[in-house]
Motif scaffolding. Structure first.
Motif, short mmCIF file in Angstrom:
data_model
loop_
_atom_site.label_atom_id
_atom_site.label_comp_id
_atom_site.label_asym_id
_atom_site.label_seq_id
_atom_site.Cartn_x
_atom_site.Cartn_y
_atom_site.Cartn_z
N UNK A 189 19.67 7.76 -7.50
CA UNK A 189 20.46 6.82 -6.73
C UNK A 189 21.37 5.97 -7.63
N UNK A 190 21.20 6.12 -8.96
CA UNK A 190 22.02 5.41 -9.92
C UNK A 190 22.61 6.43 -10.88
N UNK A 217 17.21 1.09 -4.53
CA UNK A 217 16.22 1.69 -3.65
C UNK A 217 16.78 2.88 -2.88
N UNK A 218 15.88 3.77 -2.50
CA UNK A 218 16.28 4.92 -1.69
C UNK A 218 15.11 5.31 -0.79
N UNK A 219 15.41 6.06 0.26
CA UNK A 219 14.39 6.56 1.18
C UNK A 219 14.85 7.88 1.76
N UNK A 220 13.96 8.86 1.75
CA UNK A 220 14.21 10.17 2.35
C UNK A 220 13.03 10.53 3.24
N UNK A 221 13.21 10.48 4.54
CA UNK A 221 12.12 10.79 5.46
C UNK A 221 10.90 9.95 5.11
N UNK A 267 10.00 7.42 -0.51
CA UNK A 267 10.95 6.37 -0.90
C UNK A 267 10.70 6.02 -2.36
N UNK A 268 11.64 5.27 -2.93
CA UNK A 268 11.47 4.87 -4.31
C UNK A 268 12.53 3.90 -4.77
N UNK A 269 12.46 3.60 -6.06
CA UNK A 269 13.44 2.73 -6.69
C UNK A 269 13.81 3.34 -8.04
N UNK A 270 15.11 3.43 -8.29
CA UNK A 270 15.63 4.01 -9.54
C UNK A 270 16.20 2.90 -10.42
N UNK A 271 15.90 2.99 -11.72
CA UNK A 271 16.43 2.02 -12.69
C UNK A 271 17.04 2.79 -13.85
N UNK A 272 17.86 2.08 -14.62
CA UNK A 272 18.36 2.60 -15.89
C UNK A 272 17.73 1.74 -16.98
N UNK A 298 0.79 -1.22 0.00
CA UNK A 298 0.00 0.00 0.00
C UNK A 298 0.82 1.27 0.00
N UNK A 299 2.11 1.16 0.27
CA UNK A 299 2.98 2.33 0.30
C UNK A 299 3.11 2.95 -1.09
N UNK A 300 3.07 4.27 -1.16
CA UNK A 300 3.29 4.97 -2.42
C UNK A 300 4.78 5.25 -2.57
N UNK A 301 5.39 4.75 -3.64
CA UNK A 301 6.81 4.98 -3.88
C UNK A 301 6.98 5.61 -5.27
#
Length: 216
Positions: free
Chosen positions: A214-215, A116-120, A123-128, A6-9
């Motif tokens: 993050x990448x 993956x990354x998280x700031x306060x 959060x999210x996930x970065x891809x190339x 349910x988390x929004x990333x």
């Protein structure tokens, strides 16, 4: 780092240190097998465009690399998409469906493993995204997608973000073999998925959506 159902990333694509696109997604599940997220129609998105407003696919790559860039905000107008990022794999698998929520096909997006990354609270996930893709039909027949664009861009290694053509093609062939055999996740898993009724897209991208990638 694990995300909660349910988390929004933020699902983001990075091109040589610049954000190529940003999409908010709801976490369906996150375990040792990988990350499963849901992108709903109408979700706010951001896309990198050239200084004249055109996207990268609207012009030859030889022109794209001479332009300056800006971020354009909009909304996801395509069909809702379920996306699975297998742990450590250089691809993701997307489930496309029609307006009646019937499964249409799998879409294998070849990409570097997500970071993956998280700031306060965000959060999210970065891809190339490596551009070359594979479309797999319900009968497990398949076809490469965007191969001409992939080949065109490889001719400019000083500007392109894909460094190893052979590795990208090998990953595609590996996934094709799995699909042809009808193995997970091409075994019918999640083809009848329905999102939680309470999962509505946000009105706008949350603060921090454009934090540094993050990448590379």
């Amino acid at each position: 780092m694990r995300f909660q159902p349910g988390q929004l990333i933020m699902h983001r694509n990075v091109r040589r240190g610049r954000l190529g696109w940003v999409r908010p997604a709801r976490v369906v599940s996150d375990d040792e097998h990988g990350l499963l997220v849901w992108l709903d129609r109408g979700s706010p998105v951001a896309n990198e465009v050239a200084d004249d407003g055109r996207g990268m696919r609207a012009m030859p790559f030889t022109e794209w690399i001479t332009r300056s860039y800006q971020i354009k905000h909009g909304f996801w107008l395509g069909p809702p998409v379920l996306k699975f990022l297998p742990t450590g794999a250089a691809h993701s698998v997307w489930w496309f469906r029609d307006d009646d929520h019937q499964f249409l096909n799998w879409y294998v997006n070849l990409e570097e493993p997500g970071v993956r990354w998280a700031d306060d609270e965000l959060a999210g996930v970065d891809v190339v995204d490596q551009d070359l893709d594979v479309v797999i039909r319900p009968d497990r027949s398949w076809t490469w997608k965007d191969e001409e664009e992939f080949v065109e861009r490889l001719a400019f290694p000083e500007h392109y973000w894909v460094r190893d053509e052979a590795a990208v093609r090998a990953e595609g062939r590996r996934v094709i073999t799995i699909a042809e055999a009808g193995e997970f996740p091409f075994d019918g898993t999640w083809c009848d998925f329905r999102p939680e009724p309470s999962w509505s897209p946000p009105a706008e991208l949350p603060l921090g959506w454009d934090r540094p990638p993050a990448v590379g």
